[in-house]
Design a protein around this motif. Structure first.
Motif, PDB file in Angstrom:
ATOM      1  N   ILE A 182       0.751  17.189  13.555  1.00 45.77           N
ATOM      2  CA  ILE A 182      -0.685  17.396  13.368  1.00 45.77           C
ATOM      3  C   ILE A 182      -0.942  18.366  12.218  1.00 45.77           C
ATOM      4  O   ILE A 182      -1.756  18.111  11.337  1.00 45.77           O
ATOM      5  N   SER A 183      -0.218  19.467  12.195  1.00 45.67           N
ATOM      6  CA  SER A 183      -0.368  20.453  11.113  1.00 45.67           C
ATOM      7  C   SER A 183      -0.035  19.848   9.763  1.00 45.67           C
ATOM      8  O   SER A 183      -0.753  20.068   8.784  1.00 45.67           O
ATOM      9  N   ASN A 184       1.063  19.106   9.687  1.00 42.41           N
ATOM     10  CA  ASN A 184       1.472  18.480   8.422  1.00 42.41           C
ATOM     11  C   ASN A 184       0.378  17.575   7.878  1.00 42.41           C
ATOM     12  O   ASN A 184       0.066  17.610   6.688  1.00 42.41           O
ATOM     13  N   VAL A 185      -0.198  16.761   8.745  1.00 39.38           N
ATOM     14  CA  VAL A 185      -1.252  15.838   8.299  1.00 39.38           C
ATOM     15  C   VAL A 185      -2.493  16.611   7.860  1.00 39.38           C
ATOM     16  O   VAL A 185      -3.037  16.366   6.787  1.00 39.38           O
ATOM     17  N   LEU A 186      -2.948  17.536   8.678  1.00 35.69           N
ATOM     18  CA  LEU A 186      -4.184  18.257   8.364  1.00 35.69           C
ATOM     19  C   LEU A 186      -4.050  19.126   7.120  1.00 35.69           C
ATOM     20  O   LEU A 186      -5.014  19.269   6.355  1.00 35.69           O
ATOM     21  N   GLU A 187      -2.872  19.687   6.873  1.00 32.71           N
ATOM     22  CA  GLU A 187      -2.669  20.521   5.682  1.00 32.71           C
ATOM     23  C   GLU A 187      -2.743  19.703   4.396  1.00 32.71           C
ATOM     24  O   GLU A 187      -3.133  20.217   3.351  1.00 32.71           O
ATOM     25  N   GLN A 188      -2.368  18.436   4.449  1.00 32.71           N
ATOM     26  CA  GLN A 188      -2.340  17.580   3.260  1.00 32.71           C
ATOM     27  C   GLN A 188      -3.596  16.733   3.103  1.00 32.71           C
ATOM     28  O   GLN A 188      -3.748  16.026   2.110  1.00 32.71           O
ATOM     29  N   LEU A 189      -4.487  16.774   4.065  1.00 33.21           N
ATOM     30  CA  LEU A 189      -5.639  15.885   4.113  1.00 33.21           C
ATOM     31  C   LEU A 189      -6.554  16.065   2.906  1.00 33.21           C
ATOM     32  O   LEU A 189      -6.950  17.174   2.558  1.00 33.21           O
ATOM     33  N   ARG A 190      -6.858  14.951   2.256  1.00 30.42           N
ATOM     34  CA  ARG A 190      -7.757  14.910   1.109  1.00 30.42           C
ATOM     35  C   ARG A 190      -8.620  13.662   1.243  1.00 30.42           C
ATOM     36  O   ARG A 190      -8.237  12.716   1.930  1.00 30.42           O
ATOM     37  N   PRO A 191      -9.750  13.603   0.565  1.00 31.99           N
ATOM     38  CA  PRO A 191     -10.544  12.363   0.596  1.00 31.99           C
ATOM     39  C   PRO A 191      -9.700  11.169   0.151  1.00 31.99           C
ATOM     40  O   PRO A 191      -8.983  11.240  -0.844  1.00 31.99           O
ATOM     41  N   GLY A 192      -9.749  10.110   0.927  1.00 29.36           N
ATOM     42  CA  GLY A 192      -8.997   8.900   0.605  1.00 29.36           C
ATOM     43  C   GLY A 192      -7.550   8.910   1.041  1.00 29.36           C
ATOM     44  O   GLY A 192      -6.788   8.022   0.668  1.00 29.36           O
ATOM     45  N   SER A 193      -7.150   9.886   1.825  1.00 30.31           N
ATOM     46  CA  SER A 193      -5.752   9.973   2.264  1.00 30.31           C
ATOM     47  C   SER A 193      -5.317   8.731   3.027  1.00 30.31           C
ATOM     48  O   SER A 193      -6.054   8.198   3.846  1.00 30.31           O
ATOM     49  N   ASN A 194      -4.112   8.284   2.720  1.00 26.22           N
ATOM     50  CA  ASN A 194      -3.420   7.264   3.501  1.00 26.22           C
ATOM     51  C   ASN A 194      -2.261   7.975   4.183  1.00 26.22           C
ATOM     52  O   ASN A 194      -1.342   8.444   3.516  1.00 26.22           O
ATOM     53  N   MET A 246       0.856  -1.175   0.000  1.00 28.73           N
ATOM     54  CA  MET A 246       0.000   0.000   0.000  1.00 28.73           C
ATOM     55  C   MET A 246       0.900   1.235   0.000  1.00 28.73           C
ATOM     56  O   MET A 246       1.907   1.279   0.692  1.00 28.73           O
ATOM     57  N   THR A 247       0.519   2.203  -0.737  1.00 31.36           N
ATOM     58  CA  THR A 247       1.285   3.444  -0.785  1.00 31.36           C
ATOM     59  C   THR A 247       0.601   4.507   0.066  1.00 31.36           C
ATOM     60  O   THR A 247      -0.553   4.379   0.414  1.00 31.36           O
ATOM     61  N   TRP A 248       1.337   5.532   0.401  1.00 30.36           N
ATOM     62  CA  TRP A 248       0.798   6.609   1.220  1.00 30.36           C
ATOM     63  C   TRP A 248       0.584   7.841   0.356  1.00 30.36           C
ATOM     64  O   TRP A 248       1.214   8.017  -0.678  1.00 30.36           O
ATOM     65  N   SER A 249      -0.328   8.701   0.789  1.00 31.57           N
ATOM     66  CA  SER A 249      -0.617   9.926   0.040  1.00 31.57           C
ATOM     67  C   SER A 249      -0.467  11.168   0.912  1.00 31.57           C
ATOM     68  O   SER A 249      -0.543  12.282   0.420  1.00 31.57           O
ATOM     69  N   ASN A 250      -0.289  10.973   2.197  1.00 33.19           N
ATOM     70  CA  ASN A 250      -0.242  12.083   3.142  1.00 33.19           C
ATOM     71  C   ASN A 250       0.874  11.792   4.128  1.00 33.19           C
ATOM     72  O   ASN A 250       0.776  10.878   4.932  1.00 33.19           O
ATOM     73  N   GLY A 251       1.949  12.561   4.064  1.00 33.48           N
ATOM     74  CA  GLY A 251       3.088  12.327   4.949  1.00 33.48           C
ATOM     75  C   GLY A 251       3.060  13.221   6.170  1.00 33.48           C
ATOM     76  O   GLY A 251       2.892  14.432   6.058  1.00 33.48           O
ATOM     77  N   SER A 252       3.190  12.621   7.328  1.00 31.06           N
ATOM     78  CA  SER A 252       3.228  13.403   8.561  1.00 31.06           C
ATOM     79  C   SER A 252       4.545  14.166   8.680  1.00 31.06           C
ATOM     80  O   SER A 252       4.656  15.091   9.463  1.00 31.06           O
ATOM     81  N   LYS A 253       5.519  13.767   7.876  1.00 25.87           N
ATOM     82  CA  LYS A 253       6.867  14.349   7.877  1.00 25.87           C
ATOM     83  C   LYS A 253       7.543  14.200   9.241  1.00 25.87           C
ATOM     84  O   LYS A 253       8.465  14.923   9.562  1.00 25.87           O
ATOM     85  N   ASN A 254       7.100  13.218  10.018  1.00 23.30           N
ATOM     86  CA  ASN A 254       7.695  13.010  11.337  1.00 23.30           C
ATOM     87  C   ASN A 254       9.135  12.547  11.242  1.00 23.30           C
ATOM     88  O   ASN A 254       9.906  12.769  12.157  1.00 23.30           O
ATOM     89  N   TRP A 255       9.535  11.942  10.139  1.00 22.96           N
ATOM     90  CA  TRP A 255      10.918  11.507   9.966  1.00 22.96           C
ATOM     91  C   TRP A 255      11.860  12.695   9.791  1.00 22.96           C
ATOM     92  O   TRP A 255      13.047  12.571   9.992  1.00 22.96           O
ATOM     93  N   GLU A 256      11.326  13.857   9.403  1.00 24.82           N
ATOM     94  CA  GLU A 256      12.150  15.051   9.233  1.00 24.82           C
ATOM     95  C   GLU A 256      12.459  15.734  10.561  1.00 24.82           C
ATOM     96  O   GLU A 256      13.180  16.707  10.599  1.00 24.82           O
ATOM     97  N   MET A 257      11.895  15.241  11.638  1.00 31.17           N
ATOM     98  CA  MET A 257      12.024  15.900  12.936  1.00 31.17           C
ATOM     99  C   MET A 257      13.084  15.256  13.808  1.00 31.17           C
ATOM    100  O   MET A 257      12.997  15.279  15.023  1.00 31.17           O
ATOM    101  N   MET A 258      14.087  14.690  13.216  1.00 26.91           N
ATOM    102  CA  MET A 258      15.119  14.025  13.999  1.00 26.91           C
ATOM    103  C   MET A 258      15.859  15.007  14.909  1.00 26.91           C
ATOM    104  O   MET A 258      16.345  14.630  15.953  1.00 26.91           O
ATOM    105  N   VAL A 259      15.936  16.255  14.528  1.00 27.68           N
ATOM    106  CA  VAL A 259      16.603  17.256  15.368  1.00 27.68           C
ATOM    107  C   VAL A 259      15.623  17.841  16.378  1.00 27.68           C
ATOM    108  O   VAL A 259      15.901  17.903  17.565  1.00 27.68           O
ATOM    109  N   LYS A 260      14.466  18.267  15.911  1.00 31.05           N
ATOM    110  CA  LYS A 260      13.431  18.839  16.788  1.00 31.05           C
ATOM    111  C   LYS A 260      12.390  17.766  17.065  1.00 31.05           C
ATOM    112  O   LYS A 260      11.323  17.750  16.470  1.00 31.05           O
TER     113      LYS A 260
END
Length: 72
Positions: free
Chosen positions: A23-35, A1-15
């Motif tokens: 939460i903001s990253n997910v909600l900003e990208q949210l579309r019908p059918g988002s994975n 299964m592929t994803w369509s909405n990245g939380s970008k949590n992997w980019e937060m290794m420093v912070k």
């Protein structure tokens, strides 16, 4: 299964302590059918309660990927 909405949590290794950004990253990208892609990271776990509540308030439903029927 592929994803369509990245939380970008992997980019937060420093912070690492920024569940609000996840939460903001997910909600900003949210579309019908988002994975939504999320990794098992401590700062992601801190975001889950609020994120799931916000998604439910928006009318989102959650499904087990095992139950998704694949059509060819």
């Amino acid at each position: 299964m592929t994803w369509s909405n990245g939380s970008k949590n992997w980019e937060m290794m420093v912070k690492k302590n920024n569940p609000g950004r996840i939460i903001s990253n997910v909600l900003e990208q949210l579309r019908p059918g988002s994975n939504i892609l999320m990794h098992e990271l401590p700062w992601t776990a801190k975001a889950l309660d609020t994120l799931l509540t916000r998604l439910k308030e928006k009318g989102c439903a959650f499904v087990d990927p095992e139950t998704i029927e694949i059509r060819n």
